[in-house]
Write an enzyme that holds these catalytic residues in place. Structure first.
Site, PDB file in Angstrom:
ATOM      1  N   ARG A  45      -0.189   8.964  -0.643  1.00  0.00           N
ATOM      2  CA  ARG A  45      -1.694   9.845  -1.411  1.00  0.00           C
ATOM      3  C   ARG A  45      -1.756  11.148  -1.902  1.00  0.00           C
ATOM      4  NH1 ARG A  45      -6.654   6.229   2.473  1.00  0.00           N
ATOM      5  NH2 ARG A  45      -5.548   4.528   1.971  1.00  0.00           N
ATOM      6  N   ARG A  74      -3.090  10.568   6.689  1.00  0.00           N
ATOM      7  CA  ARG A  74      -2.847   9.295   6.823  1.00  0.00           C
ATOM      8  C   ARG A  74      -1.837   8.446   5.148  1.00  0.00           C
ATOM      9  NH1 ARG A  74      -6.127   5.292   5.659  1.00  0.00           N
ATOM     10  NH2 ARG A  74      -8.314   6.395   5.011  1.00  0.00           N
ATOM     11  N   GLU A  89      -6.406   2.104  -3.519  1.00  0.00           N
ATOM     12  CA  GLU A  89      -5.078   1.949  -3.519  1.00  0.00           C
ATOM     13  C   GLU A  89      -4.811   0.579  -4.067  1.00  0.00           C
ATOM     14  OE1 GLU A  89      -3.486   4.757  -0.331  1.00  0.00           O
ATOM     15  OE2 GLU A  89      -1.866   3.994  -0.500  1.00  0.00           O
ATOM     16  N   LEU A  99     -14.959   4.893  -4.117  1.00  0.00           N
ATOM     17  CA  LEU A  99     -12.937   5.169  -4.000  1.00  0.00           C
ATOM     18  C   LEU A  99     -13.011   4.214  -4.888  1.00  0.00           C
ATOM     19  CD1 LEU A  99     -10.850   5.949  -2.383  1.00  0.00           C
ATOM     20  CD2 LEU A  99     -11.297   4.333  -0.563  1.00  0.00           C
ATOM     21  N   PHE A 102       0.628  -0.944  -0.308  1.00  0.00           N
ATOM     22  CA  PHE A 102      -0.139  -0.373  -0.362  1.00  0.00           C
ATOM     23  C   PHE A 102       0.829   1.087  -0.171  1.00  0.00           C
ATOM     24  CE2 PHE A 102      -4.565   0.569   0.812  1.00  0.00           C
ATOM     25  CZ  PHE A 102      -5.268  -0.632   0.854  1.00  0.00           C
ATOM     26  N   HIS A 122      -8.174  11.405  -1.104  1.00  0.00           N
ATOM     27  CA  HIS A 122      -7.253  10.435  -1.807  1.00  0.00           C
ATOM     28  C   HIS A 122      -7.601  10.325  -3.931  1.00  0.00           C
ATOM     29  CE1 HIS A 122      -7.662   5.820  -3.103  1.00  0.00           C
ATOM     30  NE2 HIS A 122      -6.765   5.379  -1.765  1.00  0.00           N
ATOM     31  N   GLN A 135      -7.632  14.715   3.487  1.00  0.00           N
ATOM     32  CA  GLN A 135      -6.999  14.114   3.055  1.00  0.00           C
ATOM     33  C   GLN A 135      -7.937  14.053   1.611  1.00  0.00           C
ATOM     34  OE1 GLN A 135      -6.303   9.649   3.032  1.00  0.00           O
ATOM     35  NE2 GLN A 135      -4.204  10.641   3.106  1.00  0.00           N
ATOM     36  N   HIS A 182     -11.682  12.795   1.088  1.00  0.00           N
ATOM     37  CA  HIS A 182     -11.476  10.933   1.605  1.00  0.00           C
ATOM     38  C   HIS A 182     -11.848  11.034   2.604  1.00  0.00           C
ATOM     39  CE1 HIS A 182     -11.306   6.925   1.805  1.00  0.00           C
ATOM     40  NE2 HIS A 182     -10.002   7.099   1.743  1.00  0.00           N
TER      41      HIS A 182
HETATM   42  C1  LIG Z   1     -14.359   3.920   0.502  1.00  0.00           C
HETATM   43  C2  LIG Z   1     -13.640   4.148   2.000  1.00  0.00           C
HETATM   44  C3  LIG Z   1     -12.918   3.343   1.998  1.00  0.00           C
HETATM   45  C4  LIG Z   1     -11.556   3.104   3.177  1.00  0.00           C
HETATM   46  N1  LIG Z   1     -10.901   2.179   2.640  1.00  0.00           N
HETATM   47  C5  LIG Z   1     -10.175   1.569   4.450  1.00  0.00           C
HETATM   48  C6  LIG Z   1      -9.235   0.280   4.194  1.00  0.00           C
HETATM   49  O1  LIG Z   1      -9.343  -0.029   3.368  1.00  0.00           O
HETATM   50  N2  LIG Z   1      -8.429   0.631   4.864  1.00  0.00           N
HETATM   51  C7  LIG Z   1      -8.146   1.832   5.989  1.00  0.00           C
HETATM   52  O2  LIG Z   1      -7.484   1.952   6.668  1.00  0.00           O
HETATM   53  N3  LIG Z   1      -9.089   2.783   6.222  1.00  0.00           N
HETATM   54  C8  LIG Z   1      -9.735   2.739   5.045  1.00  0.00           C
HETATM   55  N4  LIG Z   1     -11.209   3.882   5.048  1.00  0.00           N
HETATM   56  C9  LIG Z   1     -11.161   4.834   6.341  1.00  0.00           C
HETATM   57  C10 LIG Z   1     -11.552   4.338   7.393  1.00  0.00           C
HETATM   58  O3  LIG Z   1     -12.692   3.072   6.716  1.00  0.00           O
HETATM   59  C11 LIG Z   1     -12.638   5.122   8.128  1.00  0.00           C
HETATM   60  O4  LIG Z   1     -11.269   5.528   8.566  1.00  0.00           O
HETATM   61  C12 LIG Z   1     -12.772   4.263   9.238  1.00  0.00           C
HETATM   62  O5  LIG Z   1     -14.077   3.340   8.853  1.00  0.00           O
HETATM   63  C13 LIG Z   1     -13.991   5.314  10.373  1.00  0.00           C
HETATM   64  O6  LIG Z   1     -14.967   4.332  11.112  1.00  0.00           O
HETATM   65  P1  LIG Z   1     -15.012   4.728  12.149  1.00  0.00           P
HETATM   66  O7  LIG Z   1     -15.433   4.105  13.855  1.00  0.00           O
HETATM   67  O8  LIG Z   1     -14.547   5.837  13.659  1.00  0.00           O
HETATM   68  O9  LIG Z   1     -16.845   5.323  11.785  1.00  0.00           O
HETATM   69  P2  LIG Z   1     -17.547   4.450  10.879  1.00  0.00           P
HETATM   70  O10 LIG Z   1     -17.645   3.605  10.278  1.00  0.00           O
HETATM   71  O11 LIG Z   1     -18.467   5.797   9.769  1.00  0.00           O
HETATM   72  O12 LIG Z   1     -18.912   4.594  11.834  1.00  0.00           O
HETATM   73  C14 LIG Z   1     -19.864   5.692  12.238  1.00  0.00           C
HETATM   74  C15 LIG Z   1     -20.893   5.387  13.282  1.00  0.00           C
HETATM   75  O13 LIG Z   1     -21.194   6.806  14.245  1.00  0.00           O
HETATM   76  C16 LIG Z   1     -22.330   6.472  14.122  1.00  0.00           C
HETATM   77  N5  LIG Z   1     -22.880   8.174  13.861  1.00  0.00           N
HETATM   78  C17 LIG Z   1     -22.252   9.096  12.905  1.00  0.00           C
HETATM   79  N6  LIG Z   1     -23.186  10.623  13.527  1.00  0.00           N
HETATM   80  C18 LIG Z   1     -24.120  10.071  14.548  1.00  0.00           C
HETATM   81  C19 LIG Z   1     -24.716  10.612  15.508  1.00  0.00           C
HETATM   82  N7  LIG Z   1     -25.632  11.720  15.644  1.00  0.00           N
HETATM   83  N8  LIG Z   1     -25.888   9.860  16.767  1.00  0.00           N
HETATM   84  C20 LIG Z   1     -26.071   8.794  16.800  1.00  0.00           C
HETATM   85  N9  LIG Z   1     -24.510   7.879  15.885  1.00  0.00           N
HETATM   86  C21 LIG Z   1     -23.825   8.680  14.599  1.00  0.00           C
HETATM   87  C22 LIG Z   1     -22.844   5.990  13.059  1.00  0.00           C
HETATM   88  O14 LIG Z   1     -24.073   5.461  13.097  1.00  0.00           O
HETATM   89  C23 LIG Z   1     -21.903   5.385  12.756  1.00  0.00           C
HETATM   90  O15 LIG Z   1     -22.186   3.354  13.651  1.00  0.00           O
HETATM   91  C24 LIG Z   1     -11.845   4.431   3.312  1.00  0.00           C
HETATM   92  C25 LIG Z   1     -12.548   5.182   3.960  1.00  0.00           C
HETATM   93  C26 LIG Z   1     -13.982   4.962   2.772  1.00  0.00           C
HETATM   94  C27 LIG Z   1     -14.742   6.247   2.670  1.00  0.00           C
END
Ligand SMILES: Cc1cc2nc3c(=O)[nH]c(=O)nc-3n(C[C@H](O)[C@H](O)[C@H](O)COP(=O)(O)OP(=O)(O)OC[C@H]3O[C@@H](n4cnc5c(N)ncnc54)[C@H](O)[C@@H]3O)c2cc1C
Length: 597
Positions: free
Chosen positions: A283, A412, A252, A249, A117, A239, A237, A370
């Protein structure tokens, strides 16, 4: 106040970070996880490429190399104590997921398979190293499903489709949150000893983004409104490879498997910008390279996109030129069938959304907003810290994309977010439970729901003529155009002025649905309020930082300036304005060096 619930630990968010935190907290404390989405719909489920850990399953690798790559990738803005902690914890964290049942892809001898990566290298040769553990191109989906199952098994209390609208802080301590039940519009107060915010990012402030519709920054906005500063919000960031116009997306991992970038003149251009790691540079470097190609007239047909070429014959041709080999030292090869097995979703997205088959055709791509490096400041245990001396706010924790530990600094590396979720989600959960087990419940405010009720009533009874959707479109456009990959004082001032004007217009928003049952129109309008404030803070912080570093590129200040700017930004939202201060970066082993690509 009819609906009051009491839990030792309340987690807001059910993505990777929230579920990991909920799982660990629930082992010793009565825990609830509140989520506006059904948990398995969280954005973590969209993560494709992999989770980084120096397992060394395919070739030599070490946590120190992972640490140094992350420090370097962060453009020296990451806190090195936290980065080292994360990279040392990584192998154990991935094995823990495996033991929970996560179906990782395997090497022929049964170990967890790993792929290269961007920015992850063998520090001795400088060449890309295979560090990303993956489950096809659905790694995040598997993490989310695995953790959700574990939480159910551990009897975590879920409040699905409850949206948190306010954070309750009394006498400098977090005491709970206020949420609305989407099904019937009723408000609920969650009284807690510890609150963990894990609400993900806010990419929806930009026009072209890879982020889910729910990425509206709620957790950041509500914390900011309650006086918590935000750290490094200028660093966002972009992407390099989003599907042209749609932003969806393309992982990568495609370049990890050998895909290359080609401009409108049919040339591979990355060796010009990053001679050693080429298409696997960080990135920020690749996004700027693409943008430069486009700006200098080498986009495809004069448009704002270039090609991503993952056709097996191209991969094999360029791998031979680069001297890339298979694990056994034979020249690197890949067939159409193997590509499909390794990247099934990517092949599918292209077929479905563009009618293009990546096995025989090139994919049109442009950079897409991203990931936010900035967010709620925490230490490496997920405890929220509220000033330049890292003073902890009792009872408040944050983890995942909404938090800023800071392990990603100014940029990142791919695969480090999923790692961040599991490592810091775990510690936030442990610390929150530990605190809750020795603390008393704080007193709730007399009318905990008052602020939320009046904000909601104002929206419901708004008599103005403004439409929330129109305001959102204008905000996204000006943020993408003026606070995007390249930034300048003039453009950012335009953006700030525009966002302020939109905030004024927002006061006149009229919602047409005033009902209580699943009133998504009203919630979208509320989310727009969050995004407008975040957009203004992002633009103000970006204007304030007069240098270029990582994801923050100023045309008027093109160089990194360690003398004046090797420091974190802290931004407070006070009386509708941004107030800025700073805090030092923690540097342990690695003194800042110029980045070599
Ligand atoms: C398309 C894509 C591909 C990616 N690929 C990778 C990868 O291969 N490797 C990597 O390391 N990273 C990757 N990333 C980044 C990574 O996936 C995210 O940064 C990470 O999953 C975020 O996780 P999280 O638990 O912080 O948030 P999330 O998984 O988004 O969870 C947020 C949670 O908060 C809840 N929430 C939000 N607001 C409220 C509210 N007001 N009240 C109650 N609940 C709320 C939502 O319901 C959800 O359950 C990718 C991101 C994207 C968008």
């Amino acid at each position: 106040m009819a609906n009051i619930h009491q839990f030792d630990v309340v987690v807001v968010g059910a993505g990777g970070a929230g579920l990991m935190a909920g799982l660990y907290a629930s082992r010793t404390a009565k825990t609830a996880v509140i989520s506006k989405l059904y948990p398995t719909r969280s954005h973590t489920g969209a993560a494709q490429g992999g989770i980084g850990a120096a397992l060394g399953n395919i070739e030599e690798d070490r946590p120190e190399w992972h640490t140094y790559d992350t420090v370097k990738g962060s453009d020296y803005l990451g806190d090195q104590d936290a980065i080292e902690f994360m990279c040392e914890e990584a192998p154990q964290a991935v094995l823990e997921l495996e033991h929970m049942g996560l179906p990782f892809d395997r090497t022929p001898d049964g170990k967890i398979s790993q792929r290269p990566f961007g920015g992850h290298t063998n520090n001795e040769t400088g060449k890309p190293v295979r560090r990303a553990a993956h489950a096809a191109d659905r790694t995040g989906h598997m993490i989310l499903q695995t953790l959700y199952q574990q939480c159910l098994k551990n009897k975590v209390n879920f409040f699905d489709e409850y949206q948190v609208l306010d954070l309750l802080i009394v006498d400098g301590k977090a005491v709970g949150v206020v949420a609305v039940n989407l099904a019937d519009g009723e408000l609920h107060t969650f009284h807690a000893k510890s609150v963990i915010i894990a609400t993900g990012g806010h990419g929806r402030i930009f026009e072209v983004t890879s982020n889910a519709y729910a990425y509206t920054g709620d957790g950041i906005a509500i914390a900011m409104r309650r006086g918590i500063p935000m750290e490094d919000m200028e660093f966002f960031q972009f992407h390099p490879t989003g599907i042209y116009k749609l932003g969806i997306l393309i992982t990568e991992g495609v370049r990890g498997e050998g895909g290359i970038l080609i401009n409108g003149q049919g040339e591979r251009f990355m060796p010009k910008y990053a001679p050693t790691v080429k298409d696997l540079a960080s990135r920020d470097v690749i996004s700027r390279a693409i943008y430069t190609e486009i700006r200098e007239g080498r986009g495809v047909d004069g448009k704002n996109y270039v090609w991503l070429d993952a056709r097996p014959e191209s991969i094999v041709k360029y791998a031979a030129l680069d001297g890339r080999t298979n694990i056994d030292g034979t020249p690197y090869t890949i067939t159409g069938e193997q590509l499909l097995a390794k990247l099934p979703d990517i092949v599918d997205f292209n077929r479905v959304y563009l009618g293009i088959d990546p096995v025989t055709q090139m994919m049109p791509i442009q950079p897409t907003a991203h990931y936010t490096m900035g967010g709620i400041p925490t230490n490496k245990y997920g405890e929220v810290v509220i000033d330049d001396k890292n003073t902890v706010m009792p009872g408040l924790y944050a983890a995942g994309e909404c938090a800023c530990v800071s392990v990603h600094g100014a940029n990142r590396l791919g695969t480090n977010s999923l790692l961040d979720l599991v490592v810091f989600g775990k510690y936030a959960g442990l610390k929150a439970a530990e605190y809750a087990n020795q603390a008393e419940f704080g007193k709730l405010p007399v009318d905990a729901e008052a602020a939320t009720r009046s904000a909601f009533e104002a929206l419901r009874n708004g008599s103005g003529k403004e439409n929330a959707f129109d305001i959102a479109v204008e905000m996204k456009k000006v943020m993408f155009d003026e606070v995007g990959i390249y930034r300048s004082e003039k453009g950012m001032k335009i953006a700030i002025e525009k966002v302020r004007e939109l905030r004024e217009r927002y006061k006149q928003v009229k919602v047409t649905d005033t009902g209580k049952i699943f009133n998504t129109e009203m919630l979208n309008a509320w989310e727009l309020g969050c995004m407008l404030e975040i957009a203004e803070v992002v633009a103000e912080c970006a204007l304030n930082r007069q240098e270029s570093r990582g994801g923050h590129s100023r045309e008027d200040f093109p160089n990194r300036d360690d003398v004046n700017w090797l420091k974190h930004t802290l931004a407070w939202w006070k009386d509708g304005k941004t107030a800025i201060d700073y805090k030092p970066v923690t540097i342990t082993k690695y003194q800042p060096k110029a980045r070599v690509y």
